[in-house]
Design a protein around this motif. Structure first.
Motif, mmCIF file in Angstrom:
data_model
loop_
_atom_site.group_PDB
_atom_site.id
_atom_site.type_symbol
_atom_site.label_atom_id
_atom_site.label_comp_id
_atom_site.label_asym_id
_atom_site.label_seq_id
_atom_site.Cartn_x
_atom_site.Cartn_y
_atom_site.Cartn_z
ATOM 1 N N UNK A 40 0.819 -1.211 0.000
ATOM 2 C CA UNK A 40 0.000 0.000 0.000
ATOM 3 C C UNK A 40 0.855 1.263 0.000
ATOM 4 N N UNK B 296 -5.284 1.637 -0.504
ATOM 5 C CA UNK B 296 -5.527 0.224 -0.175
ATOM 6 C C UNK B 296 -6.335 -0.458 -1.269
ATOM 7 N N UNK B 297 -7.391 0.210 -1.686
ATOM 8 C CA UNK B 297 -8.253 -0.406 -2.704
ATOM 9 C C UNK B 297 -7.492 -0.570 -4.014
ATOM 10 N N UNK C 138 -4.340 -0.937 -4.423
ATOM 11 C CA UNK C 138 -3.384 -2.028 -4.258
ATOM 12 C C UNK C 138 -4.076 -3.381 -4.385
ATOM 13 N N UNK C 139 -5.204 -3.542 -3.688
ATOM 14 C CA UNK C 139 -5.908 -4.825 -3.730
ATOM 15 C C UNK C 139 -6.371 -5.162 -5.130
ATOM 16 N N UNK D 259 -3.545 -6.530 -7.129
ATOM 17 C CA UNK D 259 -3.093 -7.869 -6.758
ATOM 18 C C UNK D 259 -4.127 -8.923 -7.109
ATOM 19 N N UNK D 260 -5.409 -8.594 -6.909
ATOM 20 C CA UNK D 260 -6.431 -9.632 -7.115
ATOM 21 C C UNK D 260 -7.067 -9.565 -8.498
ATOM 22 N N UNK E 67 -9.147 -7.494 -9.776
ATOM 23 C CA UNK E 67 -10.580 -7.173 -9.790
ATOM 24 C C UNK E 67 -10.761 -5.740 -10.267
ATOM 25 N N UNK F 116 -21.169 -6.678 -7.298
ATOM 26 C CA UNK F 116 -20.559 -7.841 -6.668
ATOM 27 C C UNK F 116 -19.198 -8.154 -7.283
ATOM 28 N N UNK F 117 -19.044 -7.832 -8.547
ATOM 29 C CA UNK F 117 -17.799 -8.178 -9.225
ATOM 30 C C UNK F 117 -16.699 -7.142 -8.995
ATOM 31 N N UNK F 118 -17.063 -6.037 -8.369
ATOM 32 C CA UNK F 118 -16.092 -4.953 -8.236
ATOM 33 C C UNK F 118 -15.716 -4.698 -6.785
ATOM 34 N N UNK F 119 -14.572 -4.055 -6.612
ATOM 35 C CA UNK F 119 -14.266 -3.477 -5.317
ATOM 36 C C UNK F 119 -14.780 -2.053 -5.357
ATOM 37 N N UNK F 120 -15.520 -1.677 -4.342
ATOM 38 C CA UNK F 120 -16.186 -0.377 -4.384
ATOM 39 C C UNK F 120 -15.379 0.667 -3.614
ATOM 40 N N UNK G 102 -18.463 -12.176 -2.164
ATOM 41 C CA UNK G 102 -17.864 -10.971 -1.595
ATOM 42 C C UNK G 102 -17.110 -11.284 -0.303
ATOM 43 N N UNK H 141 -3.640 -9.986 2.102
ATOM 44 C CA UNK H 141 -2.652 -9.254 1.321
ATOM 45 C C UNK H 141 -2.230 -7.937 1.958
ATOM 46 N N UNK I 148 -6.520 0.421 6.671
ATOM 47 C CA UNK I 148 -6.528 -0.540 5.572
ATOM 48 C C UNK I 148 -7.581 -1.608 5.818
ATOM 49 N N UNK J 5 -11.030 -0.221 5.225
ATOM 50 C CA UNK J 5 -11.386 0.046 3.830
ATOM 51 C C UNK J 5 -11.604 -1.245 3.057
ATOM 52 N N UNK K 8 -15.028 -1.675 1.258
ATOM 53 C CA UNK K 8 -15.025 -1.812 -0.198
ATOM 54 C C UNK K 8 -15.790 -3.049 -0.628
ATOM 55 N N UNK K 9 -15.837 -4.057 0.244
ATOM 56 C CA UNK K 9 -16.490 -5.291 -0.173
ATOM 57 C C UNK K 9 -17.936 -5.418 0.280
ATOM 58 N N UNK L 150 -21.483 -1.369 -0.847
ATOM 59 C CA UNK L 150 -21.091 -0.933 -2.181
ATOM 60 C C UNK L 150 -21.920 0.201 -2.735
#
Lengths: 302, 459
Positions: free
Chosen positions: A6, A26-27, A29-30, A33-34, A36, A201-205, B23, B33, B41, B44, B48-49, B52
């Motif tokens: 991060x 953070x988002x 970065x995630x 890595x993932x 998404x 659902x498919x996204x990080x918000x 989710x 991670x 962190x 968030x 984020x999950x 939404x």
């Protein structure tokens, strides 16, 4: 190309001229890595689109942008057959047709022989790739920005689902194309309408709000290194006070920067009500808003 | 850790979030991670999950604070007195006393760090729908059940005080003081949750003011118009409608003749050996959407609603379909009448002949319930739903959750309120409960505001 932690995201984005909060970093970065997609929401002008641009700059990747609007369809977003080119080729190879059907005894044979060549006209050669297909078929990782996805029709949103969950698209004549390298996807939304649950659902918000005072101060300093600390602080405070007034359209970050830039250009050292009135059209885009700010100048400049 | 997250997810679901399994899986794999010791962190990732949309974030933050900060006090490191264990001992004692009462057990579970039961209880109280089978209508239901929980909370509180006084386990005075303080904090929190329901953030809602248009008349509130002025207003509306239609048809005419579509022309020419016999043009712009209006016709609001209907029906060809409902305490469909008759006659006819009980009390909750039951299929993703009303529901249950369902069904939900903005949420007005679910909210008291709205709607 991706980030390691991060901290690094924050540093690299700042290097690319974009100051973030820890949450945003953070988002980002995630997502990297993932693999998404990120769904970015927030009021206009807080830097949603700029985030995608900054990521592409920070990682040195190409940015592919798809601007959504009502009536956007697959032929504009994904691919289109180039009819004119197909037609031109047909004209040019007309003479060759004799060679192809040579030796055919009847009409049926001749048609069969031509049919075995029809792939030649529905091949990648005649496809005009639009942003989504470009992103999928790119050899290197790219940043794909689907801007203002809330403006597109619900049908288009459904079509995006296949792309976002499996990173593949289907072209009837050619089959399914899967991404060689998974692109870095960002969707931005202005909250014009709610996105469907399936898409969410498919996204990080992430919701980007107007920044905290310190963050906005740092943004101004980063964009305008020559500005004095006191002036920058005054500008940021004034803009924050203006946002409290409840205007039709709140001044956003880019307008803060524009205003700061114009004050520097006018070599103003401190803001008083006269300066405010003179430069107000940098931050207020409605007449009623401007009048309201003028009426409340005392509390804004406090 | 996984367990703690799963419990939190269960809480989120009890509080009304739709959190899918995928989710949860995403969230847990993402937690691996990041640096979990950094709370920003950690939070968030969860946010984020699980939350939404902006409208869900306020409640999510409260839930998060409750779950990870306020309930987890047993992780207190400098506590040498083992207070948590002693709290547990006391709670066990109390549980024996209240066995059988579901609500009491939920409250005790909350005290021992498991908020699920209590949250479920609160949600039931907050979202309870009035019993439709009831013969007489009764608007105290939510209030009464809230009172009930409050009484049970007080009961639990006094039981705790008593048990600490009795001191069955022979604690020292200092320990008892600690216990008393801890329990009091927790009980205060439970009260807070019961009494303060956070309203969702909704910055998306658009509230606009308007320009001056038709001079003074346009600024007069509808309710203050004299009969002569009403006639004048009608004339103004007629003129306006003609102007708008002109603009609309000009757009259509030019665009249907439109630009030459070179690509499609070349392709069509292919059939005639390259000779462009068949000339293709670009298509018409997409048709306008469907409109559904839901009008309160209680006297205070109707003067605004009738002008609204008047304009909408004069402009019918700009939309594919206009459905209209009117209501006092339940919706009645009036689409047919308004389509067949000249608008002013139609309105008179509707008022005289339709089966409407004018003497009933306005009831928005009941109207929404009936609408959901009978007319929900008129809404789809191409529909704009316009509600005209002052949101004064005589203290009946507002049923704002149904409005949320309606929001999800349609493309845009617009609320026009004929009251001045300063009067919203005073007395029995439920405007702020409904506000959270509207895409757009406007004051609509006079002709100018109405005209500005209609122009924006069709152009």
């Amino acid at each position: 190309m991706s980030f390691n932690d991060v901290r690094e995201v924050q540093e690299k984005l700042e290097g690319a001229g974009y100051v973030t909060s820890r949450e945003i970093a953070t988002v980002v970065f995630l997502a990297s890595v993932t693999d998404k997609p990120i769904l970015v929401e927030g009021p206009a002008g807080v830097g949603k689109t700029e985030l995608a641009k900054a990521i592409s700059r920070a990682l040195g990747l190409q940015l592919i942008r798809l601007q959504c609007y009502e009536g956007l369809d697959e032929s504009k977003a994904l691919y289109e057959w180039e009819y004119a080119k197909q037609l031109l080729y047909t004209q040019m190879v007309k003479e060759k047709i004799g060679d192809v059907i040579a030796g055919a005894h009847n009409l049926k044979d001749a048609v069969d022989k031509i049919a075995s060549h029809e792939d030649a006209f529905f091949s990648e050669r005649f496809i005009q790739p639009r942003p989504l297909l470009q992103a999928i078929s790119s050899e290197e990782r790219v940043v794909l920005l689907v801007d203002e996805v809330d403006k597109a029709d619900p049908e288009f949103e459904a079509f995006l689902l296949e792309l976002l969950s499996d990173y593949q698209v289907t072209i009837p004549e050619l089959g399914t194309k899967t991404a060689k390298v998974i692109p870095y996807v960002l969707l931005t939304s202005n909250n014009y309408r709610d996105m469907s649950d399936a898409l969410k659902r498919r996204c990080i918000h992430i919701y980007i709000d107007y920044p905290e005072r310190d963050l906005e101060f740092r943004i101004v300093k980063l964009k305008l290194p020559e500005i004095s600390d006191t002036l920058a602080a005054r500008i940021v405070d004034a803009v924050r006070a203006i946002r409290e007034l409840g205007l039709k359209k709140n001044p956003c970050i880019s307008e803060t920067i524009d205003w700061a830039r114009s004050l520097v250009a006018l070599s103003v050292e401190s803001i008083d009500s006269r300066v405010l009135a003179d430069t107000l059209n940098m931050i207020c885009k409605y007449r009623a808003d401007a009048q309201m700010v003028k009426a409340n100048a005392a509390s804004v400049l406090k | 850790m996984v367990n703690a997250i799963l419990k939190f997810v269960a809480c989120c679901r009890t509080a009304g979030y739709r959190v899918s399994t995928s989710e949860v899986v995403d969230c847990i794999s993402q937690l691996a991670l990041i640096n979990m010791l950094n709370e920003d962190e950690f939070r968030s990732v969860l946010r984020a999950n699980f939350a939404k949309s902006r409208r869900e974030q306020a409640q999510f933050d409260r839930l998060y604070r409750l779950y990870f900060h306020e309930l987890r006090q047993d992780i207190d490191l400098d506590d040498t007195d083992a207070t948590p264990q002693k709290m547990d001992q006391l709670i066990e004692q109390l549980q024996k006393q209240v066995r059988g009462s579901e609500n009491h057990e939920a409250i005790l579970d909350f005290l021992s760090g498991d908020p699920m039961g209590f949250l479920e209880l609160i949600r039931r109280v907050q979202t309870e729908e009035a019993d439709p089978e009831q013969g007489r209508k009764f608007n105290l239901g939510p209030l009464a059940s809230r009172l009930m929980v409050m009484v049970q909370l007080n009961d639990t509180r006094s039981r705790i005080d008593r048990i600490i006084e009795e001191n069955p386990f022979d604690y020292r005075e200092e320990t008892r003081g600690n216990l008393r303080r801890r329990f009091r904090e927790q009980m205060d929190r439970a009260y807070d949750i019961l009494l303060r329901e956070p309203r969702p953030h909704n910055e998306g809602v658009q509230q606009r003011t308007h320009e001056q248009y038709l001079g003074q008349l346009g600024e007069r509130p509808f309710s203050a118009l004299t009969p002569q002025e009403i006639e004048r207003v009608r004339e103004l509306i007629d003129r306006l409608v003609r102007k708008l239609k002109d603009i609309m048809s000009r757009r259509y005419a030019s665009s249907s003749r439109g630009v030459l579509d070179a690509k499609r022309t070349i392709r069509a020419a292919g059939r005639y050996d390259g000779v462009p016999i068949d000339i293709r043009f670009r298509k018409k712009p997409p048709k306008r959407g469907k409109i559904v209006t839901l009008c309160d016709i209680s006297s205070s609001v109707f003067s605004a609603a009738r002008f609204m209907l008047n304009i909408l029906y004069s402009l019918q060809e700009c939309f594919t379909r206009v459905h209209s409902f009117i209501f006092v305490n339940r919706p009645v469909e009036v689409t047919k009448v308004l389509e067949e008759e000249e608008i002013n006659h139609a309105i008179v006819k509707v008022l005289r002949e339709m089966d409407i009980d004018y003497n009933a009390q306005t009831d928005y909750g009941e109207t929404f319930r009936q609408f959901r039951k009978n007319h929900m299929d008129t809404l789809n993703k191409k529909t704009t739903l316009i509600i005209i009303g002052d949101a004064r529901s005589n203290y009946f249950h507002p049923e704002d959750r149904i409005l949320e369902e309606m929001r999800e069904k349609c493309r845009r939900l617009i609320w026009l309120n004929p009251e001045p903005e300063s009067a919203w949420n005073t007395g029995d007005s439920e405007m702020f409960a409904y506000k959270a679910h509207c895409h757009e909210l406007r004051e609509c008291r006079n002709l100018n505001q109405l005209v500005a709205f209609v122009e924006e709607l069709i152009l």
